[in-house]
Design an enzyme around this catalytic site. Structure first.
Site, mmCIF file in Angstrom:
data_model
loop_
_atom_site.group_PDB
_atom_site.id
_atom_site.type_symbol
_atom_site.label_atom_id
_atom_site.label_comp_id
_atom_site.label_asym_id
_atom_site.label_seq_id
_atom_site.Cartn_x
_atom_site.Cartn_y
_atom_site.Cartn_z
ATOM 1 N N ALA A 12 20.938 7.645 4.633
ATOM 2 C CA ALA A 12 20.392 7.310 3.311
ATOM 3 C C ALA A 12 21.492 7.208 2.277
ATOM 4 C CB ALA A 12 19.368 8.372 2.894
ATOM 5 N N ARG B 195 21.633 -4.418 -4.509
ATOM 6 C CA ARG B 195 20.787 -5.603 -4.628
ATOM 7 C C ARG B 195 19.393 -5.289 -5.162
ATOM 8 N NH1 ARG B 195 21.092 -8.689 0.960
ATOM 9 N NH2 ARG B 195 21.956 -6.735 1.762
ATOM 10 N N ALA C 280 -25.396 5.710 -21.461
ATOM 11 C CA ALA C 280 -24.353 4.732 -21.756
ATOM 12 C C ALA C 280 -23.624 5.071 -23.055
ATOM 13 C CB ALA C 280 -24.974 3.345 -21.856
#
Length: 476
Positions: free
Chosen positions: A42, A48, A396
């Site tokens: 790693a 890039r 609601a």
């Protein structure tokens, strides 16, 4: 000399998606008594990626690429993990230790090639493992079963087992040179002859060693090549020179894809999503449009769940059997109970815990709230830092007002309570079991069981006011 000479190329085995770490018994059996070490490289700079984040910490399906490789190694049954990081990369070291607390982390102070990187973990190799597997942290799609096959190859007599793939376009890859049933060498593209460049069997980079010979072979590798680096691939010719058996294993090209930029990261994500979707559907999940459903590596979904299009599962989501997830939902660190119904256009934030047969409907958001069995939050509501009792109904437009700018407070809605539409429940507040809150109320005090709370101004009607207002304005 090793007496067992395996065939040069072993084809991949169809072992399924390898999601969840389950492997066939026939793969586990040969290495059950062997001690294995995985060395994960790693240390690459990853320029890039054009990112302040180290390449190997970029995520695929919500888990770092390094994390995927660590998990694959663990699922393949290795006994120890060593991670080689670059200088100054404490962030990568921390992630490695978070993922595998028992791992050993080594620093490759100079980047002098892959063999040099592996030797940074010399101390771990010297501990006398039966097999040593070299993996790459930027190859996140490798399956546990493939690592198992590499270990098995060593257990069956190969001193070196190298992983390859049949490339659609071999340009730039190292070529695996096979002669009369043996893997003779792996030639880097820059060092390959014209004949060798016509070979389509290419090196994936991953390699397994017989632990008895690993240091001997690695120490023998030189740097007489176009790059002046110590190539891990030269271990093959070193082994052949000593009369040791070598073997080429073949994986699917997609499995061994490396990630070097954002485009390749997106390709890896796409492949991983395909695996996760396939595993879920094979386990009994219906996806109406699988290509529009995005899962995390740890998503857990029960049988007979139906998922409609355009649903995103962030980290830490579980869905119980028989639930229905309607279109255009977003979940993160949430639990959805058996037979629940969610969406469309619902958001479950961390700590949302929906019980069995609950319903959270369109344009609702739930955060850090327990919604108990059979409760309903159907439309256009925000419920945060709350408990909604069994079979309660939240009308609601209801909002639990849980934040005063400094502190969070809790709202408790009792079993069977009914909250009228467009109500604001100002926490901390408790609505008793069976209680009612009238529509449009602002509730600031606790409501007893079975009571009715009205927290709004009394309506006043002024006859003719509208007509008088319009006429007054016309004169102006």
């Amino acid at each position: 000399m090793n007496e067992i000479v395996p065939p040069a190329v072993a084809k991949p085995t169809d072992t399924g998606p390898d999601i969840g770490g389950e492997l066939a018994d026939e793969l586990l059996a040969p290495i059950a008594t062997r001690r294995g070490l995985a060395i994960i490289l790693a240390a690459g700079e990853g320029t890039r990626m054009k990112s302040a984040t180290p390449k190997v910490l970029h995520a695929v399906a919500g888990l770092s690429m390094l994390g995927h490789v660590v998990k694959a190694a663990e699922d393949a049954g290795v006994d120890a993990i060593a991670v080689v990081v670059g200088p100054g990369r404490e962030d990568v070291a921390r992630e490695a230790l978070r993922l595998a607390p028992g791992a050993r982390v080594y620093v490759q102070e100079q980047r002098l090639g892959t063999a040099h990187a592996v030797l940074a973990a010399r101390e771990a190799i010297a501990d006398g493992f039966d097999d040593v597997v070299v993996l790459f942290a930027d190859t996140p799609l490798v399956r546990p079963s493939t690592i198992q096959r590499m270990r098995n190859a060593v257990g069956e007599g190969a001193s070196v087992a190298a992983l390859g793939f049949e490339a659609r376009d071999p340009t730039g890859y190292g070529r695996m040179v096979v002669d009369e049933g043996s893997l003779v060498a792996i030639r880097e593209h820059k060092d390959a002859s014209e004949d060798e460049r016509r070979i389509t069997l290419c090196n994936a980079g991953l390699m397994a060693f017989d632990g008895r010979h690993a240091l001997e072979l690695l120490d023998a590798i030189g740097s007489d090549n176009a790059q002046g680096e110590f190539y891990l691939t030269d271990a093959v010719s070193e082994a052949r020179g000593r009369g040791y058996a070598t073997l080429a294993l073949v994986a699917d090209e997609d499995e061994v894809r490396g990630v070097n930029d954002r485009v390749q990261l997106a390709v890896a994500e796409s492949i991983m999503q395909g695996r996760l979707r396939e595993a879920a559907m094979r386990a009994g999940v219906t996806m109406v449009a699988p290509e529009t459903v995005f899962l995390s590596h740890d998503t857990r979904i029960g049988e007979d769940v139906v998922i409609e299009p355009n649903v995103f599962f962030g980290l830490g989501v579980t869905v119980g059997a028989g639930a229905v997830i309607h279109a255009n939902c977003h979940f993160e660190k949430a639990a959805i109970g058996e037979g629940a119904e969610v969406g469309p256009f619902a958001r479950l934030r961390p700590g949302a815990d929906l019980g069995a047969k609950t319903k959270v409907g369109n344009f609702c958001e739930v955060k850090n709230a327990k919604v108990e069995t059979g409760a309903k939050i159907n439309h256009l509501s925000y419920v945060g830092d709350a408990v909604v009792g069994a079979k309660a109904n939240v009308g609601a437009g209801t909002i639990t007002c849980n934040y005063d700018g400094f502190h969070k407070a809790k709202t408790i809605i009792g079993e069977g309570a009914f909250i009228g539409s467009n109500s604001a429940l100002v926490a901390p507040v408790t609505i008793g079991s069976g209680a009612y809150v009238g529509s449009g109320s602002v509730v600031t005090d606790d409501v007893p069981d079975d009571a009715l709370a009205l927290g709004r101004g009394r309506q006043v009607v002024k006859e003719g006011w509208g007509k008088a207002f319009r006429e007054a304005n016309k004169k102006g």
